[in-house]
Design a protein around this motif. Structure first.
Motif, mmCIF file in Angstrom:
data_model
loop_
_atom_site.group_PDB
_atom_site.id
_atom_site.type_symbol
_atom_site.label_atom_id
_atom_site.label_comp_id
_atom_site.label_asym_id
_atom_site.label_seq_id
_atom_site.Cartn_x
_atom_site.Cartn_y
_atom_site.Cartn_z
ATOM 1 N N LEU A 134 92.447 84.426 19.796
ATOM 2 C CA LEU A 134 91.088 84.382 20.111
ATOM 3 C C LEU A 134 90.902 83.477 20.993
ATOM 4 C CD1 LEU A 134 88.226 84.088 18.725
ATOM 5 C CD2 LEU A 134 88.937 82.397 17.216
ATOM 6 N N GLY A 135 91.361 82.636 21.323
ATOM 7 C CA GLY A 135 91.873 81.810 22.942
ATOM 8 C C GLY A 135 91.856 82.364 23.916
ATOM 9 N N ALA A 136 92.618 83.122 23.840
ATOM 10 C CA ALA A 136 92.457 84.955 25.043
ATOM 11 C C ALA A 136 91.188 85.149 25.376
ATOM 12 C CB ALA A 136 93.362 85.058 25.353
ATOM 13 N N ALA A 137 90.345 85.783 23.957
ATOM 14 C CA ALA A 137 89.454 86.459 24.222
ATOM 15 C C ALA A 137 88.466 85.708 24.494
ATOM 16 C CB ALA A 137 88.984 87.590 22.087
ATOM 17 N N VAL B 95 90.055 70.478 19.097
ATOM 18 C CA VAL B 95 89.142 70.940 20.146
ATOM 19 C C VAL B 95 89.310 71.491 20.947
ATOM 20 C CG1 VAL B 95 86.923 70.897 20.158
ATOM 21 C CG2 VAL B 95 87.356 71.058 17.896
ATOM 22 N N ARG B 96 88.957 72.736 21.427
ATOM 23 C CA ARG B 96 88.957 72.527 23.093
ATOM 24 C C ARG B 96 88.010 73.113 23.619
ATOM 25 N NH1 ARG B 96 92.554 74.174 27.604
ATOM 26 N NH2 ARG B 96 90.444 74.777 29.555
ATOM 27 N N ASP B 97 86.743 72.742 24.102
ATOM 28 C CA ASP B 97 85.898 73.484 24.319
ATOM 29 C C ASP B 97 85.368 74.423 25.001
ATOM 30 O OD1 ASP B 97 82.131 72.843 24.585
ATOM 31 O OD2 ASP B 97 82.738 73.693 26.385
ATOM 32 N N ILE B 98 85.041 75.352 25.257
ATOM 33 C CA ILE B 98 84.868 76.694 26.278
ATOM 34 C C ILE B 98 83.459 77.328 26.328
ATOM 35 C CG2 ILE B 98 85.879 78.958 26.479
ATOM 36 C CD1 ILE B 98 88.127 78.179 23.854
ATOM 37 N N GLU C 230 96.064 77.619 28.741
ATOM 38 C CA GLU C 230 95.401 76.205 28.286
ATOM 39 C C GLU C 230 96.006 76.819 26.711
ATOM 40 O OE1 GLU C 230 91.969 76.926 31.888
ATOM 41 O OE2 GLU C 230 91.823 78.443 30.754
ATOM 42 N N VAL C 231 95.580 77.884 26.664
ATOM 43 C CA VAL C 231 95.863 78.514 24.883
ATOM 44 C C VAL C 231 97.372 77.357 24.211
ATOM 45 C CG1 VAL C 231 96.442 80.439 23.431
ATOM 46 C CG2 VAL C 231 94.917 81.008 25.277
ATOM 47 N N ARG C 232 98.154 77.179 25.330
ATOM 48 C CA ARG C 232 99.362 76.379 24.923
ATOM 49 C C ARG C 232 98.239 75.060 24.221
ATOM 50 N NH1 ARG C 232 103.119 80.289 26.989
ATOM 51 N NH2 ARG C 232 102.495 79.377 29.347
ATOM 52 N N GLU C 233 97.954 74.828 25.214
ATOM 53 C CA GLU C 233 97.030 73.307 25.007
ATOM 54 C C GLU C 233 96.713 72.401 24.479
ATOM 55 O OE1 GLU C 233 94.939 72.743 29.196
ATOM 56 O OE2 GLU C 233 97.113 72.759 30.507
#
Length: 327
Positions: free
Chosen positions: A42-45, A109-112, A52-55
């Motif tokens: 989902l992060g990549a999508a 949480v990571r804001d995108i 960044e996903v690994r973070e």
């Protein structure tokens, strides 16, 4: 409102989860997106690269801390070790909101671009042969059990493929479940599995046709799922370009309209907190009797607080619609 995207592996549910979350965020609605799929794409999508996903710190890596926070000073829960994935909140428990600061969001949480991404974590090497992926999903179930979401707030969950969600009560934690189906016999097979279980527990279910490229495709889905077919998505040059790392233009108008139809279907739902809590208790007692009492050495049915009323009534102030999310 909580929304689950389910379907056969490869059906496109992760892509549609991401598109829907971004569609909601563009309207300034608060959106939490949770990657609860074993493949964690989902992060990549949503546009993150691999580094960044690994973070993003997975929920499953700090499950003990999450339990301790949610337990609060609930006298029915002796310790965080006594909490299992189905433990329902009671008086003294800490409840979560999709908006505003709390330790769970602050750490995970990571804001995108307005979408607040959380992940369950990958199936690690140390899990091989000794654990199932449902151990990762425990944090998601606890999160949803302790969540009080208000009008105009959305939690979008990309679920595991197939009918695997039925291995726990997690499938009852949603206000709407979108089943993504391709116009093939395999594509509608998961629908048949989901439909009966969803009906048994009153889980709202709508089918989202994907990779629908002709009227014959649409008619095929209509024949097999009937009035449960809500909307169809076809091929998107924009999505393909983004998957190849090219970010140009905008999503096609017909697909933006289809996303808005999904939102309308969600917004028409009425929140039923009494049913939500009743089912939480039902599945907790089931799990306690099946394995959790034995695993903890306690009678976990005693964790159920009959005087607790979930929802806005459990908060000190009534919910109001809001337009921003802070970490």
């Amino acid at each position: 409102m909580r929304i689950a995207f389910v379907g056969k592996g490869g059906s496109g549910k992760t892509t549609l989860s991401a598109l829907f979350a971004q569609h909601l965020a563009r309207s300034s609605a608060p959106v939490v997106a949770i990657d609860a799929d074993i493949n964690q794409h989902l992060g990549a999508a949503l546009g993150l690269d691999e580094d960044e996903v690994r973070e993003v710190v997975p929920l499953s890596t700090r499950l003990g801390e999450i339990k301790e926070y949610l337990r609060g000073d609930n006298p029915r829960i002796a310790s965080a070790d006594a909490m299992v994935k189905t433990t329902p909140p009671g008086r003294g428990s800490r409840l979560l909101r999709p908006v505003g600061p709390n330790p769970v969001h602050a750490r995970h949480v990571r804001d995108i671009d307005g979408v607040q991404l959380m992940t369950t974590g990958v199936f690690a090497e140390e899990d091989l042969g000794v654990a199932c992926y449902h151990s990762k999903l425990g944090a998601v179930e606890l999160y949803l059990n302790h969540l009080v979401d208000g009008p105009g707030e959305y939690v979008v969950v990309d679920m595991t493929a197939g009918a695997d969600s039925f291995a726990s009560g997690l499938f009852t934690r949603f206000d709407m479940t979108f089943l993504v189906a391709e116009p093939t016999r395999k594509g509608v097979s998961v629908y048949r599995q989901y439909k009966d279980h969803a009906a048994e527990f009153g889980v709202p279910l709508a089918v989202v046709g994907n990779k629908v490229t002709s009227e014959d495709d649409r008619l095929f889905l209509k024949e097999h799922v009937g009035d449960d077919l809500l909307v169809c998505f076809g091929h998107s040059d924009w999505v393909r370009a983004r998957e190849q790392g090219r970010h140009t233009g905008d999503l096609e108008p017909e697909h933006r309209l289809a996303l808005e139809e999904l939102r309308t279907a969600v917004d028409l739902r009425t929140k039923d907190w009494e049913k939500f809590q009743r089912q939480a208790i039902e599945f907790h007692v089931r799990n306690a009797r099946a394995w959790a009492d034995r695993a903890t050495g306690q009678d976990l049915s005693a964790q159920v607080d009959p005087g607790f009323q979930h929802g806005p009534a459990a908060l000190s102030e009534p919910l109001t619609a809001v337009t921003t999310v802070s970490n």
